[in-house]
Design a protein around this motif. Sequence first.
Motif, PDB file in Angstrom:
ATOM      1  N   THR A   1      19.138   8.735   4.384  1.00 52.33           N
ATOM      2  CA  THR A   1      20.461   9.217   3.989  1.00 52.33           C
ATOM      3  C   THR A   1      20.450   9.818   2.596  1.00 52.33           C
ATOM      4  N   TRP A   2      19.252  10.151   2.092  1.00 47.04           N
ATOM      5  CA  TRP A   2      19.083  10.852   0.828  1.00 47.04           C
ATOM      6  C   TRP A   2      19.386   9.989  -0.396  1.00 47.04           C
ATOM      7  N   ASN A   3      19.292   8.674  -0.224  1.00 46.60           N
ATOM      8  CA  ASN A   3      19.423   7.802  -1.386  1.00 46.60           C
ATOM      9  C   ASN A   3      18.107   7.784  -2.154  1.00 46.60           C
ATOM     10  N   LEU A   4      18.213   7.842  -3.461  1.00 47.59           N
ATOM     11  CA  LEU A   4      17.043   7.884  -4.327  1.00 47.59           C
ATOM     12  C   LEU A   4      16.379   6.515  -4.382  1.00 47.59           C
ATOM     13  N   LEU A   5      15.092   6.457  -4.022  1.00 46.60           N
ATOM     14  CA  LEU A   5      14.335   5.216  -4.041  1.00 46.60           C
ATOM     15  C   LEU A   5      13.382   5.140  -5.225  1.00 46.60           C
ATOM     16  N   ASP A   6      12.847   6.283  -5.621  1.00 50.19           N
ATOM     17  CA  ASP A   6      11.909   6.305  -6.736  1.00 50.19           C
ATOM     18  C   ASP A   6      11.783   7.743  -7.225  1.00 50.19           C
ATOM     19  N   ALA A   7      11.262   7.903  -8.421  1.00 47.97           N
ATOM     20  CA  ALA A   7      11.072   9.238  -9.007  1.00 47.97           C
ATOM     21  C   ALA A   7      10.066   9.123 -10.129  1.00 47.97           C
ATOM     22  N   ASN A   8       9.513  10.252 -10.534  1.00 47.19           N
ATOM     23  CA  ASN A   8       8.653  10.242 -11.710  1.00 47.19           C
ATOM     24  C   ASN A   8       9.460  10.587 -12.961  1.00 47.19           C
ATOM     25  N   ALA A   9       8.849  10.472 -14.116  1.00 46.94           N
ATOM     26  CA  ALA A   9       9.575  10.672 -15.373  1.00 46.94           C
ATOM     27  C   ALA A   9      10.085  12.092 -15.522  1.00 46.94           C
ATOM     28  N   ALA A  10       9.407  13.048 -14.868  1.00 53.72           N
ATOM     29  CA  ALA A  10       9.790  14.453 -15.015  1.00 53.72           C
ATOM     30  C   ALA A  10      11.139  14.772 -14.380  1.00 53.72           C
ATOM     31  N   ILE A  11      11.680  13.830 -13.581  1.00 51.84           N
ATOM     32  CA  ILE A  11      12.975  14.078 -12.956  1.00 51.84           C
ATOM     33  C   ILE A  11      14.079  14.239 -13.998  1.00 51.84           C
ATOM     34  N   GLY A  12      13.814  13.764 -15.217  1.00 52.19           N
ATOM     35  CA  GLY A  12      14.815  13.875 -16.274  1.00 52.19           C
ATOM     36  C   GLY A  12      15.258  15.298 -16.540  1.00 52.19           C
ATOM     37  N   VAL A  13      14.371  16.272 -16.326  1.00 51.98           N
ATOM     38  CA  VAL A  13      14.740  17.661 -16.573  1.00 51.98           C
ATOM     39  C   VAL A  13      15.785  18.148 -15.579  1.00 51.98           C
ATOM     40  N   LEU A  14      15.813  17.563 -14.384  1.00 50.29           N
ATOM     41  CA  LEU A  14      16.787  17.967 -13.369  1.00 50.29           C
ATOM     42  C   LEU A  14      18.144  17.303 -13.569  1.00 50.29           C
TER      43      LEU A  14
ATOM     44  N   PRO B   1       0.817  -1.227   0.000  1.00 58.78           N
ATOM     45  CA  PRO B   1       0.000   0.000   0.000  1.00 58.78           C
ATOM     46  C   PRO B   1       0.849   1.275   0.000  1.00 58.78           C
ATOM     47  N   VAL B   2       2.009   1.212   0.644  1.00 56.66           N
ATOM     48  CA  VAL B   2       2.907   2.375   0.673  1.00 56.66           C
ATOM     49  C   VAL B   2       3.469   2.637  -0.718  1.00 56.66           C
ATOM     50  N   ARG B   3       3.909   1.571  -1.393  1.00 53.68           N
ATOM     51  CA  ARG B   3       4.435   1.740  -2.753  1.00 53.68           C
ATOM     52  C   ARG B   3       3.361   2.301  -3.680  1.00 53.68           C
ATOM     53  N   ALA B   4       2.131   1.816  -3.518  1.00 58.12           N
ATOM     54  CA  ALA B   4       1.040   2.312  -4.354  1.00 58.12           C
ATOM     55  C   ALA B   4       0.775   3.789  -4.084  1.00 58.12           C
ATOM     56  N   ALA B   5       0.822   4.173  -2.811  1.00 53.81           N
ATOM     57  CA  ALA B   5       0.615   5.583  -2.464  1.00 53.81           C
ATOM     58  C   ALA B   5       1.728   6.451  -3.028  1.00 53.81           C
ATOM     59  N   LEU B   6       2.965   5.972  -2.919  1.00 58.84           N
ATOM     60  CA  LEU B   6       4.097   6.730  -3.456  1.00 58.84           C
ATOM     61  C   LEU B   6       3.963   6.909  -4.961  1.00 58.84           C
ATOM     62  N   ARG B   7       3.595   5.847  -5.644  1.00 61.00           N
ATOM     63  CA  ARG B   7       3.447   5.936  -7.103  1.00 61.00           C
ATOM     64  C   ARG B   7       2.333   6.908  -7.486  1.00 61.00           C
ATOM     65  N   GLN B   8       1.254   6.890  -6.729  1.00 59.52           N
ATOM     66  CA  GLN B   8       0.154   7.809  -7.009  1.00 59.52           C
ATOM     67  C   GLN B   8       0.595   9.258  -6.814  1.00 59.52           C
ATOM     68  N   VAL B   9       1.355   9.496  -5.743  1.00 58.09           N
ATOM     69  CA  VAL B   9       1.838  10.858  -5.480  1.00 58.09           C
ATOM     70  C   VAL B   9       2.814  11.298  -6.566  1.00 58.09           C
ATOM     71  N   LEU B  10       3.762  10.421  -6.909  1.00 58.86           N
ATOM     72  CA  LEU B  10       4.753  10.771  -7.923  1.00 58.86           C
ATOM     73  C   LEU B  10       4.101  11.051  -9.266  1.00 58.86           C
ATOM     74  N   ASP B  11       3.209  10.161  -9.685  1.00 60.63           N
ATOM     75  CA  ASP B  11       2.540  10.360 -10.968  1.00 60.63           C
ATOM     76  C   ASP B  11       1.650  11.602 -10.940  1.00 60.63           C
ATOM     77  N   GLY B  12       1.046  11.853  -9.785  1.00 54.89           N
ATOM     78  CA  GLY B  12       0.168  13.007  -9.675  1.00 54.89           C
ATOM     79  C   GLY B  12       0.892  14.329  -9.760  1.00 54.89           C
TER      80      GLY B  12
END
Length: 268
Positions: free
Chosen positions: A117-130, A94-105
Motif C-alpha cells: 500500500t506504498w507505506n515507507l518501510l525503509d530508506a537510505n540517507a539520500a532520501i533527505g534530498v527528496l 536475511p531479507v532485511r540484510a539484503a534490503l540494507r545492502q541494496v539501499l546503502d549500495g
Amino acid sequence: MTTVQDTARPVGALVRRWRERRRISQLELSSQTGVSTRHLSFVETGRARPSRAMVLRLSESLDVPLRDRNHLLVAAGFAPAYPQEPLDSAAMAPVRAALRQVLDGHSPNPAVVVDRTWNLLDANAAIGVLVAGVSPALLEPPANVLRIALHPDGMAPYIENFGEWRAHLLARLRRQVEHTGDPELAALHTELLDYPCDQDDPAVEVPGPGVIAVPLRLRHEGDELTFVSTVATFGTPLDITLAELVIESFYPADRATAETLARLAAHT
C-alpha cells in the motif's frame, strides 16, 4: 485483493471474479491449466469443489497475489499455503540484510522500500534530498510515499513537472488497483485524485522529443534535480510480506544532478 466480504463467498465465485479481472475466457483458462471447461464451469457455479492442487494451479495461471491465494484456499476449505512473516522477525533477517545492502549500495542516490500500500518501510540517507520540504506530519509512521509525493504539504510544491509526475503516479496506482482489486489501494487512489494540481495533467503517458522515461524534476535549494526511477522486487517469493516488498531507486538523469548528490553525500 479479497475483501472481508469476499472471504464469505464460495470459492467458485472468487475464481470467476479473478478470471474476469484478467479478462480471459473459461476456454483460455482451461488451455492454460489443463482443467476442462466443463469442470471450470462447475467450479465457478458451485456444482463442483476444486481440490487444493487445482486452486493453486488456477491461482498461478491467473496471477493471483499470494495473500489472495490463501483466501481462495480457505474459501475452498483448505488451510492457507503461504506464510506472512513480519519484516522484523528472525526469519526475515536475511531479507532485511539484503534490503540494507541494496539501499546503502544506491547511495548517494535516493532509494526506498515500500509495502503493497506504498507505506515507507525503509530508506537510505539520500532520501533527505527528496523530502527536504515535506511537512513532518506526512513523515510520521506509517508514512505513505504517494501521499508524500502528491500532497500539497509534501513534495508537490517542489516538483517542477508536477502535472506529469502526478499523472504517472496515478496511472501506476490505477494499474495496480486493476491488477489486484485491492480496496485499500482503490481508496488511496480516490484520496490522491482529490489532491489539488495547478498544472496540466496528461491523460496518457506520451513521450516528447528525446524523452525516454517520465522524469522527476525537483527543486532543491535553488537547483533543479532530475531523476529517473527503477523498481525492483524479490524473485520467486513464497512469503506474502516478501512478495509485496518493492524497492524504488532514483538515479540522476543528468550530470548536474549527479554532482549535486555527490556533494550532498560528502557533507553528511
